[in-house]
Enzyme design. Structure first.
Site, PDB file in Angstrom:
ATOM      1  N   GLY A 231      12.461 104.338   7.262  1.00  0.00           N
ATOM      2  CA  GLY A 231      12.310 103.735   5.946  1.00  0.00           C
ATOM      3  C   GLY A 231      11.628 102.393   6.013  1.00  0.00           C
ATOM      4  N   PRO A 232      11.264 101.844   4.859  1.00  0.00           N
ATOM      5  CG  PRO A 232      10.443 101.660   2.696  1.00  0.00           C
ATOM      6  CD  PRO A 232      11.419 102.424   3.514  1.00  0.00           C
ATOM      7  CB  THR A 235      15.527 100.214   3.231  1.00  0.00           C
ATOM      8  OG1 THR A 235      15.145 100.657   4.545  1.00  0.00           O
ATOM      9  CG2 THR A 235      14.274 100.016   2.397  1.00  0.00           C
ATOM     10  N   GLY A 236      18.084  98.728   5.043  1.00  0.00           N
ATOM     11  CA  GLY A 236      19.462  98.887   5.499  1.00  0.00           C
ATOM     12  C   GLY A 236      19.644  99.837   6.658  1.00  0.00           C
ATOM     13  CB  THR A 238      19.734  97.246  11.481  1.00  0.00           C
ATOM     14  OG1 THR A 238      18.385  97.450  11.910  1.00  0.00           O
ATOM     15  CG2 THR A 238      20.536  96.660  12.634  1.00  0.00           C
ATOM     16  CD  GLU A 455      -2.926  84.998 -15.348  1.00  0.00           C
ATOM     17  OE1 GLU A 455      -2.371  86.102 -15.524  1.00  0.00           O
ATOM     18  OE2 GLU A 455      -3.537  84.716 -14.306  1.00  0.00           O
ATOM     19  CG  HIS A 458      -4.364  89.965 -16.644  1.00  0.00           C
ATOM     20  ND1 HIS A 458      -5.172  90.973 -16.179  1.00  0.00           N
ATOM     21  CD2 HIS A 458      -4.537  88.915 -15.782  1.00  0.00           C
ATOM     22  CE1 HIS A 458      -5.815  90.551 -15.095  1.00  0.00           C
ATOM     23  NE2 HIS A 458      -5.447  89.302 -14.835  1.00  0.00           N
TER      24      HIS A 458
END
Length: 644
Positions: A231-232, A235-236, A238, A455, A458
């Site tokens: 996973g990225p 993300t948990g 470890t 801005e 946008h």
């Protein structure tokens, strides 16, 4: 008795370096005391004068290079010599002077002539002498080489030795894994892991395998050999492994993939063997290898290293230990990586890593759960709305949310507050995503006006397009590298249609279009906008097959083996470039048309930005009215920031 032994200091190799200079000084003093310390070197005139006055008792010629002069007892009482004999370094009967005579034959001839002329009665002898100091200097280079070699060997073995190795060089091939068992209790449990329901279910089953294996083996099943957490970053992965260590109740060996890497050939494979040997002795047990891509990369990718690459040898040993002859022990291997695409296929197959557990970025519900975990130690005010914060943090990982909670606490403390308020969390989001506010950045009024219209462009285009992301706020406050930003919260989509991508690209080009429409000039401020739309347009043409002229083909290779290969011809490359440019220019002209229709409202929005510097969705409603295609319920996931 045992206490005395325990408190007795041991002389380590490092402490010996303190005593080496002291020992050298002692040896030097003793050598000089027994040698030439306290003696005076004579010049030729001084030697001739002593010779004429018949003060010499004996001349000792040493190694045919210099002479030691012994004086008569009566001569030592004379004033010139008495100063030397009264020195604390002088010993009775020792030579008082030394004389470097040069050529031995000339010196001997001078002595004979002086004896005849002045009727002198001293004795002359030739004698070889070997100095201890000379011997030490002869062997000094070899001694230094040995000492340096021992020093570096100890440093390397100290870094490579395992637990209890004491830094011995013979332990350099031992495993560096940290062991967690009943003596080293891990406090992390599955209760500390918020979200990740699917991943938690998978690893909880692994813990259940170890706690009650007969539940599965009685039906003929086998305990899985390993599980790979993918996973990225943040993300948990470890954290899940720590929870397994805290819940399993069996020996847990933890180390990083880089711990196998060493400058010596064969050390990595040796450490793998030692790791699995220790795990088998304590089985059932778990081995956790974090960042396994350090040693698990696909073999044969780099032809320059040949077949004796140390990393490949380490990987080969790991493959053998995980599934080879005699590997039917109760050892489960957990590993984590965010680069599963580069791992060797032999490592990924069933029988080694039977399960691949994907740990994805948290969704809206999981982000709220993660917030609830990280706010427990914080002192919160009553106005904190966790549901709103979960909506405002799409794309945040668990590590990002932990950092956000900490930043909010620091901001509140900086402002001398007694509790953390909701606005502190919003300021922390701005700080993390947008960067630090540049309060001292000097911007001219003309530049500020250009930024405001950019801005506002946008915001205006995105407000008028059906599939453009809902606007959160617009700011012209400089943060990080950006001079301004428009913030959006796009709705969650599993698939994206062509119209949705085109609307997003049109909103992105709204900033440059506003500059062109109002000032009839364009600036360099749209760099990040151009980078984003170019990537989107290229993906439409070459990846997703959304272009009619190029057709329903993709040039994307999910294996990552196309780094040095162009999978299309030169004529196709020209077509791709033309279609990308056509898509971008089409959306740019579309943005100009939209802004031209609402030019007065664009100017009103820019003026309000110049006045307030930060405006929110409510300000746009006052100017443009409600969006006719807004949905009542949206799930916001991927955070997009369009920067000036």
């Amino acid at each position: 008795m045992s206490d005395k032994k325990k408190n007795t200091p041991k002389l380590s190799f490092n402490s010996m370096w303190i005593y080496i200079p002291i020992i050298a000084v002692i040896i030097g003093v003793s050598l000089f005391n027994g040698g030439s310390m306290g003696q005076k070197k004579l010049s030729e005139n001084e030697f001739s004068q002593i010779l004429r006055e018949n003060d010499i008792a004996k001349i000792l010629i040493l190694n045919k290079s210099y002479a030691e002069i012994f004086l008569k007892k009566s001569a030592t009482e004379k004033d010139p010599h008495k100063k030397l004999t009264s020195s604390p370094f002088y010993r009775q009967g020792a030579p008082l002077y030394t004389y470097n005579f040069g050529d031995l034959q000339n010196f001997e001839e001078t002595i004979r002539e002086a004896k005849t002329k002045y009727q002198l009665d001293f004795d002359t002898r030739n004698e070889p002498r070997t100095s201890i100091l000379d011997g030490i200097f002869n062997f000094l280079p070899f001694i230094l080489l040995i000492v340096i070699w021992l020093f570096f060997m100890r440093r390397m073995s100290g870094a490579g030795g395992g637990a209890g190795s004491g830094g011995q060089i013979f332990n350099i091939g031992k495993s560096k894994a940290k062991l967690f068992d009943q003596d080293t209790k891990v406090k992390t449990t599955f209760k500390n892991v918020a979200g990740l329901e699917g991943a938690k279910e998978e690893v909880q089953e692994i813990v259940d395998f170890l706690k009650s294996p007969e539940k599965y083996t009685k039906l003929g099943g086998k305990i899985p050999k390993g599980a790979l957490l993918v996973g990225p970053p943040g993300t948990g992965k470890t954290l899940l492994a720590k929870a397994v260590a805290g819940e399993a109740g069996v020996p847990f060996f933890s180390l990083s993939g880089s711990d196998f890497v060493e400058m010596f050939v064969g050390v990595g494979a040796s450490r793998v063997r030692d790791l699995f040997k220790q795990a088998q002795q304590k089985s059932p047990s778990i081995i956790f290898i974090d960042e396994i891509d350090a040693i698990g990369r696909a073999r044969g990718k780099n032809s320059m290293t040949g077949g004796n690459d140390e990393r490949e040898n380490t990987l080969n040993q790991l493959l053998t230990e995980m599934d080879g002859f005699g590997t039917d022990t109760n050892v489960i291997v957990l590993a984590a990586t965010n680069r599963a695409d580069v791992l060797d296929k032999a490592l990924m197959r069933a029988g080694r890593f039977d399960r691949q557990i994907y740990v994805d970025l948290p969704d809206l519900h999981e982000r709220r759960e993660i917030f609830e975990v990280h706010i427990k130690p914080l002192r919160l005010a009553e106005d904190v709305n966790l549901e709103f914060l979960a909506q405002q943090t799409p794309g945040f990982s668990g590590a990002d949310i932990a950092n956000l909670c900490n930043e909010a606490a620091l901001i509140a403390a900086r402002n001398s507050k007694n509790a953390i308020h909701h606005q502190d969390f919003l300021d922390a989001v701005d700080r993390i995503v947008g960067g630090l506010e540049k309060k001292n950045k000097v911007i001219t009024p003309k530049e500020k006006e250009v930024i405001a219209f950019h801005e506002a462009g946008h915001a205006t285009v995105s407000w008028m397009l059906k599939y453009a992301a809902p606007l959160v706020k617009v700011t012209i406050v400089p943060r990080g590298q950006s001079l301004g930003a428009a913030w959006y919260l796009p709705e969650e989509r599993k698939i994206v249609q062509t119209e949705q991508m085109l609307d997003e690209m049109c909103a992105t080009m709204g900033g440059r279009a506003a500059e062109k429409l109002i000032f009839d000039k364009i600036s360099t401020g749209a760099l990040s906008d151009l980078e984003k739309v170019t990537k989107q347009a290229r993906a439409m043409v070459t990846v997703y097959g959304l272009n009619d002229k190029v057709g329903n083909v993709t040039y994307y290779d999910s294996t990552g083996n196309d780094a040095f290969v162009k999978p299309y011809s030169d004529s196709t490359a020209k077509t791709i470039d033309e279609e990308i440019s056509k898509i971008i220019e089409g959306q740019y002209q579309r943005a100009i048309e939209i802004l031209n229709l609402h030019k007065d409202k664009l100017s009103m929005l820019a003026d309000r930005l110049l006045e307030k510097e930060v405006i929110f969705k409510d300000d746009l409603i006052k100017i443009f009215g409600e969006r006719p295609f807004d949905k009542k319920e949206t799930n916001n996931e991927n955070n997009t920031i369009i920067e000036e």
